[in-house]
Design an enzyme around this catalytic site. Structure first.
Site, short mmCIF file in Angstrom:
data_model
loop_
_atom_site.label_atom_id
_atom_site.label_comp_id
_atom_site.label_asym_id
_atom_site.label_seq_id
_atom_site.Cartn_x
_atom_site.Cartn_y
_atom_site.Cartn_z
N ASP A 252 0.87 -1.17 0.00
CA ASP A 252 0.00 0.00 0.00
C ASP A 252 0.91 1.23 0.00
O ASP A 252 2.13 1.14 0.20
CB ASP A 252 -0.96 -0.01 1.20
CG ASP A 252 -2.20 0.83 0.92
OD1 ASP A 252 -2.13 1.72 0.06
OD2 ASP A 252 -3.24 0.60 1.55
C1 NOJ Z 1 -4.09 3.81 0.07
C2 NOJ Z 1 -5.25 2.88 0.22
O1 NOJ Z 1 -5.18 2.23 1.47
C3 NOJ Z 1 -5.36 1.84 -0.86
O2 NOJ Z 1 -6.60 1.20 -0.72
C4 NOJ Z 1 -5.19 2.43 -2.21
O3 NOJ Z 1 -5.35 1.46 -3.20
C5 NOJ Z 1 -3.80 3.07 -2.30
N1 NOJ Z 1 -3.65 4.09 -1.26
C6 NOJ Z 1 -3.52 3.69 -3.65
O4 NOJ Z 1 -4.24 4.84 -3.82
#
Ligand code: NOJ
Length: 708
Positions: A252
């Protein structure tokens, strides 16, 4: 490929690194200190806006990269690309996998034309705590519903062949148990028994993997002491060894760097080593792999073969998407314009919003007659176009239909008064709009209260401790209902809210969550009976936030208190609130009148290699055609581990015409009775089971059967 070129494939950066483009990013932004000359090695891009931006970046990259390896463009396409359909929690409420499939297919067609190769979906984090803002991204508190909806999305995103440009790759997230963040505070710690994890939290990820999802994202949280991305038990033992996942793992945003803030890595190199050895192929938006991997390889702490294997997984994905033949996958601004927000897509989004709005309460006020002359629309959401919800991707407010517009579209001759009355902001105490609101209510033939929480109060990083209607909206509702009894409320929300006060005064309540681009038209259709509500609560609505987590499938206790009038002291109960939620899982009303006439079991005893056929007969005794969600629950009466008081084992959404009777057939097989015992064996045990149709806490017809 050189080591640098290989490492580059393992790094994902946003478009700002590659071209002069504007872009929204989530997560902390910092200067990463990556050398400009290294950028040509980077393997993927996070969140480019549209086809035009993708083309600029990809063309530049293909000209600069001597290996001619196209970049992968990934984006959060969560509930629509340009045509936005209801948030996932609402889609859970639809209990309609076919509808979810249709919405997802439309979204990936648009996204693919917009230059997206991978979407960070489905998100299948099982959740029970309405304080957590990301419950809006889930399908709620049932593992079966979550698993079915997750698998359907994977298939709809990916199709049969990733080369087909109407499809893209999916990325299931966030392994594991991100939805169990302590106290509902986003990114918070998760401590949980393996049994609990396996029974409730893991099934939906597994269902997506079984459905063939290409990528996976570990969660931010620490899981029993180790952040998921570095957690060998979840990432290796479970994901790779047990489930056989062979796809690409992406961190993430900033999660590799956060191994330092979690306090389990002293520096970037240590963070890179932990994440890479945990099985993370791509690092999103931080430079720990850039800083540390090369040295780790030189020192022999990471094998070149392991690096090669990670690169190969990424190149294979690029290959299966057809990027080596066409790095642009046929995307273009022209195609994007032609494919997005068509009438056909708007119609799907409208139907989805109608079928995922729950009629929580109705004393007969709804539907309003289409002949009403004067309508008052009162509340902070009456004219709002911010009703698409968090993660609305490329959806634009000016392309979203507000309630006021929807009602004007449906009833062009009605006299419509729109009054905001108050604000939906947290902490607002401003009642200066009340007088004009009451006047409008008193003058109208029908009043629609448009209430809720702002869309920015749910989604990532948006946890709340008070999950009531923000500001003075309850007070506004009270005075408007006092002025005119012919009132119904429509609620916008990214989570179950505590609606007890509103429920006690308002004759009818529709909950539309965040309904997307066509929200206003869908709500108008529901309010005036052009459409018939058919959604059901996917996550219990607490009476008070202190009940959280309140969920229908909780384990039996030794001191149960199922009846809220039972006040004996030494029970599992509260002094100041009942145990049951305000609206239980599976609750939802209709303008039809569904009667459950019988539930027949073809046998009452069966062995592991047999099955029981359950036939449920439902009659629509009402005057309107409608859709009913027939729900089958069971309870294991005696088992070696404590079992949930009720668990959904099957459901089907069926259309039943007015006056028609339908039979819905379910099958019960031995695997449906299995559970994780105290030693984490997945078993079924012989014995008696209770079975009922109805909804959580509300059996309509009960019976028993036995596994022998
Ligand atoms: C943070 C989020 O937790 C995740 O769900 C997302 O896909 C990523 N950022 C990318 O934006």
């Amino acid at each position: 490929m050189t080591v640098d070129e290989k490492i580059g494939q393992l790094i994902q950066l946003n478009p700002k690194f590659f071209a002069d483009v504007s872009v929204d990013v989530t997560g902390p932004w910092e200067s990463l200190g990556i050398d400009e000359g290294f950028l040509k090695n980077i393997g993927s891009v996070l969140g480019s806006r549209n086809a035009e931006e993708m083309l600029i970046i990809q063309k530049k990259h293909m000209a600069e990269d001597k290996n001619k390896i196209p970049m992968l463009f990934m984006k959060d396409v969560i509930h629509g690309y340009r045509t936005i359909y209801p948030i996932p929690l609402a889609l859970g409420a639809s209990f309609d996998p076919d509808l979810v499939c249709e919405c997802t297919q439309m979204e990936v067609k648009e996204a693919s034309a917009g230059g997206v190769h991978v979407t960070f979906a489905p998100m299948v984090d099982y959740a029970r705590d309405a304080r957590w803002g990301r419950v809006m991204e889930t399908c709620g508190e049932d593992p079966l519903l979550n698993s079915i909806m997750g698998a359907v999305q994977v298939k709809a995103i990916q199709g049969d062949d990733l080369r087909d440009t109407d499809h893209i790759a999916g990325c299931v997230k966030h392994l594991a148990a991100y939805g169990a963040a302590e106290a509902g505070r986003d990114y918070n710690t998760v401590e949980m028994s393996e049994r609990q994890l396996r029974e409730f939290y893991l099934p939906a990820y597994k269902a997506c993997i079984d459905a063939g999802v290409t990528m996976l994202m570990p969660s931010f949280n620490s899981l029993n002491g180790v952040p998921s991305i570095a957690n060998k038990w979840i990432m290796k033992t479970v994901l790779k060894d047990e489930w056989g996942f062979e796809g690409v793992v992406i961190s993430d945003s900033n999660a590799v760097g956060e191994l330092k803030t979690h306090g389990i890595a002293a520096d970037s190199k240590a963070a890179a080593e932990l994440a890479f050895k945990g099985g993370c192929d791509i690092e999103m938006m931080t430079a720990n792999y850039y800083v540390g991997l090369k040295e780790l390889i030189e020192e022999g702490k990471i094998d070149m073969a392991q690096l090669d294997a990670a690169v190969e997984r990424i190149l294979n994905l690029k290959e299966s998407l057809g990027l080596f033949e066409d790095p642009f996958r046929d995307a273009s601004p022209e195609k994007e314009t032609a494919v997005c927000l068509t009438d056909e897509h708007r119609a799907i989004a409208r139907r989805a919003a109608e079928d995922s709005t729950v009629l929580l309460k109705n004393d007969g006020t709804l539907p309003f007659s289409k002949d009403v002359k004067k309508i008052a629309l009162i509340g902070p959401f009456a004219e709002s176009k911010k009703i698409m919800g968090s993660w609305a991707c490329n959806g634009r407010d000016d392309e979203c239909v507000s309630i006021a517009e929807g009602i004007r579209n449906l009833l062009p001759n009605a006299e419509i008064t729109v009054v905001s009355g108050c604000s939906a902001e947290l902490g607002s105490t401003d009642t200066s709009g009340f007088d004009i609101a009451v006047q409008a209510a008193a003058d109208a033939d029908a009043v629609i209260l448009c209430l809720g929480e702002l869309s920015i109060y749910s989604g990532e990083g948006n946890s709340r401790v008070d999950i009531g209607l923000p500001g003075v909206q309850n007070e506004l509702a009270k005075i408007c209902v006092a002025a005119n009894k012919n009132t119904a409320a429509v609620i916008f929300n990214g989570r179950p809210l505590t609606l007890g006060e509103l429920d006690s005064i308002c004759p009818a309540i529709l909950d539309t969550f965040f309904p997307g681009s066509e929200g206003g038209n869908a709500i108008a259709n529901l309010m005036f009976g052009v459409a018939n509500p058919s959604a059901r609560v996917p996550m219990s609505f607490p009476r008070a936030v202190g009940q959280c987590p309140v969920y229908y499938n909780h384990p039996s206790t030794g001191r149960p208190k199922r009846n809220d009038f039972d006040n004996y002291r030494f029970k599992s109960r509260y002094l100041d609130c009942g145990n049951l939620p305000l609206y239980s899982f599976g609750h939802g009303l209709s303008y039809s009148d569904f009667r459950y006439e019988s539930m027949e079991l073809d046998k009452k005893q069966f062995t592991a290699d047999e099955k029981i056929t359950v036939t449920v007969t439902v009659r629509n005794a009402g005057e309107r055609d409608g859709k009913e969600v027939v729900q089958l629950y069971m309870h294991d009466l005696v088992a070696s581990s404590v079992r949930p008081v009720q668990q959904l084992i099957a459901f089907e959404k069926v259309e039943i015409a007015a006056g028609e009777t339908k039979q819905i057939v379910f099958e019960i097989t031995e695997p449906m009775l299995r559970f994780w015992d105290a030693d984490c064996n997945y078993i079924s045990e012989a014995g008696e089971f209770e079975l009922f149709v109805g909804y959580a806490d509300h059996p309509y017809i009960q019976d028993r059967f036995e596994l022998i």
